[in-house]
Design an enzyme around this catalytic site. Sequence first.
Site, PDB file in Angstrom:
ATOM      1  N   ASP A 143       0.870  -1.160   0.000  1.00 28.22           N
ATOM      2  CA  ASP A 143       0.000   0.000   0.000  1.00 28.22           C
ATOM      3  C   ASP A 143       0.918   1.224   0.000  1.00 28.22           C
ATOM      4  O   ASP A 143       2.122   1.100   0.263  1.00 28.22           O
ATOM      5  CB  ASP A 143      -0.889  -0.039   1.246  1.00 28.22           C
ATOM      6  N   ASP A 172      -0.153   5.237   0.853  1.00 27.31           N
ATOM      7  CA  ASP A 172      -0.422   6.218   1.900  1.00 27.31           C
ATOM      8  C   ASP A 172      -0.596   5.533   3.247  1.00 27.31           C
ATOM      9  O   ASP A 172      -1.410   4.622   3.403  1.00 27.31           O
ATOM     10  CB  ASP A 172      -1.685   7.019   1.574  1.00 27.31           C
ATOM     11  N   THR A 181      -2.646   0.669  -4.750  1.00 25.08           N
ATOM     12  CA  THR A 181      -3.157   1.860  -4.082  1.00 25.08           C
ATOM     13  C   THR A 181      -4.567   2.213  -4.530  1.00 25.08           C
ATOM     14  O   THR A 181      -4.965   1.932  -5.658  1.00 25.08           O
ATOM     15  CB  THR A 181      -2.219   3.061  -4.361  1.00 25.08           C
ATOM     16  N   SER A 182      -5.310   2.859  -3.640  1.00 29.15           N
ATOM     17  CA  SER A 182      -6.630   3.373  -3.979  1.00 29.15           C
ATOM     18  C   SER A 182      -6.537   4.759  -4.594  1.00 29.15           C
ATOM     19  O   SER A 182      -7.546   5.345  -4.964  1.00 29.15           O
ATOM     20  CB  SER A 182      -7.518   3.417  -2.727  1.00 29.15           C
ATOM     21  N   LYS A 222     -10.202  -1.734  -2.888  1.00 33.66           N
ATOM     22  CA  LYS A 222     -10.151  -2.330  -1.560  1.00 33.66           C
ATOM     23  C   LYS A 222     -11.437  -1.965  -0.819  1.00 33.66           C
ATOM     24  O   LYS A 222     -11.924  -0.847  -0.962  1.00 33.66           O
ATOM     25  CB  LYS A 222      -8.941  -1.799  -0.785  1.00 33.66           C
ATOM     26  N   ASP A 250      -1.450  -0.748   6.169  1.00 34.46           N
ATOM     27  CA  ASP A 250      -1.680  -0.063   7.444  1.00 34.46           C
ATOM     28  C   ASP A 250      -3.153   0.084   7.762  1.00 34.46           C
ATOM     29  O   ASP A 250      -3.510   0.428   8.892  1.00 34.46           O
ATOM     30  CB  ASP A 250      -1.053   1.336   7.419  1.00 34.46           C
TER      31      ASP A 250
END
Length: 222
Positions: free
Chosen positions: A17, A19, A111-112, A143, A168
């Site tokens: 991931d 951020d 990543t989103s 996600k 995270d």
Amino acid sequence: MTGDSAPAGRRRCVLFDVDGTLIDAVDNQRRVWRTWAGRYALDPDEVHRVALRTMPMETFARVAPDRDPLECLAALHELEDEDVRSGVYTAFDGASDLLHGLAPGSWALVTSNYEHRVRGRFARTGLPVPELIVDAAAVAEGKPSPVPYLLAARRLGADPGDCLVVEDAPSGVRSALRAGMTVWGVNAPSAVDGVHRHFGSLREAVPDILGFGTGGPRASAT
């Protein structure tokens, strides 16, 4: 989960991931959402509280149900792009050593966010960019769907069971678990539900992640 190195002919990969895992963007996200809330005369604290738990379109539906969601999204994207150009970003301690220590083609970002923003943030922090970035535009389901992580594994030519995911956030952890991958959590005072191992910081996890990525024995899950 326990085990030795991957069977002959199979490769291990590490999926990250971005951020909250590699880059500390908490202040940036808070600033963007507060500015966005100001444009619509909304309570910035409430908007940010909702945004932390939901995807943008769901956030708009909850905090600004009378507004055009596409207009809201365009405004958010404008602010996020400006933040990439002018905001201050910091890579978590250990991120540079970790990413430089992994072999090219053995790791990816999932990543989103959108790839151009990720590249901008990596350029600002000096982190190396991998060959593969699976972003929000690459998948129809984000996600916590397993789709993003499964796509990353497929494009890297790895079996999901040979992939380590470093996350995270609860939605990312659920995504990786549903994809059948090993999941380690970082940068949180307590473990996210479901992770196989938990590290209080990324720096603490660096030796074990590098060990996994170079084919060393897998550490036992805790």
